[in-house]
Every structure is written in C-alpha cells, then in structure tokens.
Design a protein around this motif. Structure first.
Motif, mmCIF file in Angstrom:
data_model
loop_
_atom_site.group_PDB
_atom_site.id
_atom_site.type_symbol
_atom_site.label_atom_id
_atom_site.label_comp_id
_atom_site.label_asym_id
_atom_site.label_seq_id
_atom_site.Cartn_x
_atom_site.Cartn_y
_atom_site.Cartn_z
ATOM 1 N N TYR A 73 0.636 -1.078 -0.126
ATOM 2 C CA TYR A 73 0.052 0.023 -0.074
ATOM 3 C C TYR A 73 0.978 1.335 -0.099
ATOM 4 O O TYR A 73 0.331 2.448 -0.396
ATOM 5 N N LYS A 74 1.981 1.073 0.347
ATOM 6 C CA LYS A 74 2.889 2.308 0.399
ATOM 7 C C LYS A 74 3.448 2.889 -0.873
ATOM 8 O O LYS A 74 3.475 4.108 -0.876
ATOM 9 N N ASP A 75 3.868 1.876 -1.507
ATOM 10 C CA ASP A 75 4.471 2.308 -2.898
ATOM 11 C C ASP A 75 4.126 1.517 -3.997
ATOM 12 O O ASP A 75 4.345 0.088 -4.067
ATOM 13 N N ALA A 76 3.405 2.061 -4.947
ATOM 14 C CA ALA A 76 2.805 1.305 -6.263
ATOM 15 C C ALA A 76 3.807 0.883 -6.709
ATOM 16 O O ALA A 76 3.997 -0.196 -7.663
ATOM 17 N N ASN A 77 5.260 1.527 -6.830
ATOM 18 C CA ASN A 77 6.221 0.962 -7.683
ATOM 19 C C ASN A 77 7.055 -0.330 -6.929
ATOM 20 O O ASN A 77 7.717 -0.999 -7.709
ATOM 21 N N ALA A 78 6.522 -0.649 -5.975
ATOM 22 C CA ALA A 78 7.290 -1.685 -5.145
ATOM 23 C C ALA A 78 6.470 -2.877 -4.996
ATOM 24 O O ALA A 78 6.771 -3.672 -4.489
ATOM 25 N N VAL A 79 5.168 -2.884 -5.601
ATOM 26 C CA VAL A 79 4.313 -3.801 -5.758
ATOM 27 C C VAL A 79 4.887 -5.284 -6.555
ATOM 28 O O VAL A 79 5.276 -4.792 -7.515
ATOM 29 N N THR A 80 4.831 -6.492 -5.801
ATOM 30 C CA THR A 80 5.334 -7.643 -6.214
ATOM 31 C C THR A 80 4.236 -8.332 -6.783
ATOM 32 O O THR A 80 4.266 -9.176 -7.475
ATOM 33 N N THR A 81 2.929 -8.444 -6.003
ATOM 34 C CA THR A 81 1.933 -9.256 -6.371
ATOM 35 C C THR A 81 0.704 -8.332 -6.424
ATOM 36 O O THR A 81 0.153 -7.881 -5.600
ATOM 37 N N LYS A 82 0.069 -8.348 -7.427
ATOM 38 C CA LYS A 82 -1.030 -7.533 -7.822
ATOM 39 C C LYS A 82 -2.458 -8.436 -7.638
ATOM 40 O O LYS A 82 -3.051 -8.926 -8.638
ATOM 41 N N TYR A 83 -2.836 -8.700 -6.545
ATOM 42 C CA TYR A 83 -4.051 -9.651 -6.314
ATOM 43 C C TYR A 83 -5.166 -9.369 -7.115
ATOM 44 O O TYR A 83 -5.874 -10.242 -7.468
ATOM 45 N N VAL A 84 -5.750 -8.136 -6.954
ATOM 46 C CA VAL A 84 -6.980 -8.026 -8.060
ATOM 47 C C VAL A 84 -6.579 -8.277 -9.358
ATOM 48 O O VAL A 84 -7.705 -8.914 -9.895
ATOM 49 N N GLU A 85 -5.684 -7.572 -10.006
ATOM 50 C CA GLU A 85 -5.383 -7.867 -11.209
ATOM 51 C C GLU A 85 -5.289 -9.567 -11.660
ATOM 52 O O GLU A 85 -5.841 -9.877 -12.651
ATOM 53 N N ASN A 86 -4.477 -10.110 -10.904
ATOM 54 C CA ASN A 86 -4.313 -11.433 -11.123
ATOM 55 C C ASN A 86 -5.595 -12.209 -11.185
ATOM 56 O O ASN A 86 -5.965 -13.145 -11.885
ATOM 57 N N ALA A 87 -6.566 -11.895 -10.215
ATOM 58 C CA ALA A 87 -7.910 -12.518 -10.104
ATOM 59 C C ALA A 87 -8.855 -12.253 -11.267
ATOM 60 O O ALA A 87 -9.390 -13.158 -11.730
ATOM 61 N N VAL A 88 -8.691 -11.126 -11.706
ATOM 62 C CA VAL A 88 -9.673 -10.736 -13.103
ATOM 63 C C VAL A 88 -9.004 -11.324 -14.194
ATOM 64 O O VAL A 88 -9.514 -12.013 -15.231
ATOM 65 N N ASP A 89 -7.534 -11.420 -14.104
ATOM 66 C CA ASP A 89 -7.003 -11.935 -15.409
ATOM 67 C C ASP A 89 -7.353 -13.441 -15.571
ATOM 68 O O ASP A 89 -7.660 -13.761 -16.651
ATOM 69 N N ALA A 90 -7.441 -13.943 -14.542
ATOM 70 C CA ALA A 90 -7.797 -15.438 -14.367
ATOM 71 C C ALA A 90 -9.121 -15.914 -14.787
ATOM 72 O O ALA A 90 -9.226 -16.655 -15.773
ATOM 73 N N LEU A 91 -10.072 -14.769 -14.318
ATOM 74 C CA LEU A 91 -11.369 -15.013 -14.905
ATOM 75 C C LEU A 91 -11.583 -14.723 -16.502
ATOM 76 O O LEU A 91 -12.351 -15.320 -16.944
ATOM 77 N N LEU A 92 -11.030 -13.712 -16.634
ATOM 78 C CA LEU A 92 -11.085 -13.423 -18.162
ATOM 79 C C LEU A 92 -10.413 -14.626 -19.137
ATOM 80 O O LEU A 92 -10.976 -14.652 -20.235
ATOM 81 N N LYS A 93 -9.530 -15.532 -18.630
ATOM 82 C CA LYS A 93 -8.894 -16.579 -19.369
ATOM 83 C C LYS A 93 -9.950 -17.836 -19.239
ATOM 84 O O LYS A 93 -9.374 -18.819 -19.473
#
Length: 206
Positions: free
Chosen positions: A168-188
């Motif tokens: 939450y502190k730094d968008a540039n330091a994110v290693t895992t994007k939980y919401v994006e990963n979830a939506v990407d999986a559903l789209l596939k």
C-alpha cells in the motif's frame, strides 16, 4: 442464599456464552468465496441510483469499499482508477462504495465524495452506503476492501476478497497484484489461484 447465588452465577454464565456467540456470529457474517452477492441500489455522487443489474454487458465487477478520509484508501486511489481504465473495457468495471457513518466522518459526506471524485478523476461510480446496509452483507471491514465478482447464470459469484496488492505504501514496489491476477484469471476462464488476502486499511466507521 445458596439458591440466589446459584441463580446469579447461572445468569453470568448465560450472558457470557451469549456474548461469545454474538461475537462469533458477527465475525462470520459476510460473503465467502463462491457465494452469490445480492444486488443493491445505492445513490451515486451524480444523484442517480446504481445497481449491478444496470451493467447488462458486464462479465463481472471489481467492488471496492473506500472513502475520502482513510490514508490507506487515499494511497490506493490512483491504482483503483487504473483498475477501472484497464478492466472496464474488458467487462469488469470498478464500483466504489463509501461505507462510513458520515456523522462520525463528515469529510466522507456525499458532497465531499463528489468533490474528491472530481479532483481524482474517478471514472467509476462512487456510491454512498446510506444507512450502512450493504457493506455488512459483503463482510467488508476496511477501507479499502476489495471484492471481485463474476457474473454467472447463478448470479454475481464472489471470486476474490481482500487487498488490491501487496504494497500500500508504494505502487512501484508492488510484487503481487491480487485483484489484477484474479480478474486476469477469470477473463481467461481459469480459477483464481489466490482467492483471499488480508485487507489492509482503516476500520469502517459505524
């Protein structure tokens, strides 16, 4: 005297058990993975009522319980805008809901919500949970608290609950994007691997 004391202690035990049971019930409330989320009708900052059923062509939804006043929510605003810009065209629009009691947090009032949305360029509805009736059904406890829903024949099924990402502190330091990963999986057409994470944020004010 003995009977009176027995009655007294009996009442104490009953009250303790009742309190414990109530506590357990409140903790277990809210949607779980695989549950079908009920539709709702909440007022947007433009004065219009918004429901999930309004989105006829949606494949699902990214629901975020958020607000103006929580530093965690503010830190994630740009990322929520980015989620909507990326996934709304693919069928997963963001729906933001402000769950706080505005008597406790006046800076989360509808007027303040409208101003904040204008300042940040929100591209999605920013709804007021008037009477705080919707967030308990979801089981949201934080701002922000994310729920990814997939539209199916059964209804809008809960597929992910938790945080947006792992920093939450730094968008540039994110290693895992939980919401994006979830939506990407559903789209596939795949199963969401990480279905739940711990929401990091401020407690919802009641």
């Amino acid at each position: 005297m003995k009977n009176t004391m027995k009655l007294f202690f009996g009442l104490v035990i009953v009250l303790c058990v009742s309190a414990f049971t109530i506590g357990k019930t409140s903790v277990s409330e809210g949607y779980k993975i695989g549950d079908v989320a009920e539709d709702f009708s909440l007022k947007n900052i433009d004065g219009k009522m918004v429901s999930l059923s309004d989105y006829k062509n949606a494949k699902g939804f990214i629901i975020t319980f958020t607000c103006n006043t929580c530093p965690y929510a503010v830190a994630y605003e740009d990322r929520i805008v980015a989620l909507d810009k990326k996934y709304a065209p693919k069928g997963y629009p963001v729906i933001a809901i402000m769950p706080n009691n505005i008597a406790v947090k006046p800076d989360d009032s509808p007027a303040a919500m409208k101003q904040r949305a204008k300042e940040k360029g929100f591209t999605f509805p920013y709804l007021f949970d008037d009477g705080q009736k919707v967030y308990p059904k979801f089981g949201a406890t934080k701002t922000p608290h994310m729920f990814v829903l997939q539209k199916t024949k059964k209804g809008n099924v809960v597929k992910y609950i938790g945080a947006i990402d792992d920093n939450y502190k730094d968008a540039n330091a994110v290693t895992t994007k939980y919401v994006e990963n979830a939506v990407d999986a559903l789209l596939k057409g795949k199963e969401v691997e990480q279905k739940e994470t711990k929401a990091i944020g401020c407690s919802i004010k009641v």
